[in-house]
Design a protein around this motif. Structure first.
Motif, short mmCIF file in Angstrom:
data_model
loop_
_atom_site.label_atom_id
_atom_site.label_comp_id
_atom_site.label_asym_id
_atom_site.label_seq_id
_atom_site.Cartn_x
_atom_site.Cartn_y
_atom_site.Cartn_z
N ASP A 4 2.13 -4.22 1.52
CA ASP A 4 1.82 -4.81 2.82
C ASP A 4 0.31 -4.86 3.00
N ASP A 46 -3.18 -4.15 4.79
CA ASP A 46 -3.64 -2.91 5.41
C ASP A 46 -5.12 -3.05 5.73
N VAL A 101 -1.44 -1.66 1.34
CA VAL A 101 -0.77 -0.38 1.19
C VAL A 101 0.43 -0.62 0.28
N ARG A 103 -3.02 3.64 -0.19
CA ARG A 103 -3.81 2.66 0.56
C ARG A 103 -4.95 2.24 -0.36
#
Length: 180
Positions: free
Chosen positions: A88, A90, A95, A138
């Motif tokens: 996704d 981030d 992330v 991350r």
């Protein structure tokens, strides 16, 4: 550590970012498996933080100390298999959530023989899944590509039957892989 945040039904991540982030996570696992400590450290930003079941590790100096003093027992005779990647956006990176399995394929003492290309046959339950951890990395894009800015290792379970009796770095040292 709090539970991992919820994920969205679909992440609007560019395909190139998704593919390169997953490739990076897999490369990092390979560097761990082959005990390429310099590449392992370089995979993190200088100010990175990792939340591990051994504690919180900060910055390159802390990461190096952790790898050299606390982590070696998790290397010899162990493969890493990352799966079920979810990527996704981030902020200024992505992330990556995934499940990491550590597969004990041979006792630490036999790891170098296998690394030399020999066939090793066991009747003691090996290979077997030794450790399961949900992971969340991350990542930040740098001039050198993706780097881990934060790493979260979630609730972890191990098969104690596959754990070495001695977790010290000194006990693991003779069996660590050597870079070719």
């Amino acid at each position: 550590m709090k539970p991992f945040p919820r994920i969205s039904p679909q992440g609007p991540v560019a395909e190139a970012d998704r593919v390169s982030a997953i490739d990076f996570v897999n490369r990092v696992n390979w560097w761990f498996e082959t005990w390429d400590v310099e590449s392992m450290i370089d995979a993190f930003t200088p100010d990175a933080v990792a939340f591990h079941f051994h504690g919180t590790i900060r910055n390159h100096a802390g990461i190096r100390h952790f790898f050299e003093h606390d982590y070696p027992y998790l290397i010899a005779g162990v493969a890493r298999v990352a799966g079920n990647h979810i990527v996704d956006n981030d902020g200024d990176g992505v992330v990556v959530r995934y499940q990491n399995l550590l597969v004990r394929y041979v006792e630490p003492e036999g790891a170098r023989a296998l690394g030399a290309g020999q066939m090793v046959e066991r009747q003691n339950g090996l290979p077997g899944i030794w450790l399961y951890s949900p992971m969340m990395d991350r990542l930040r894009r740098t001039a050198d590509g993706w780097k881990i800015h934060e790493r979260y290792i979630g609730g972890t379970t191990t098969n104690a039957l596959l754990s070495p009796a001695d977790h010290s770095a000194a006990a693991a040292a003779p069996f660590l892989p050597e870079l070719g």
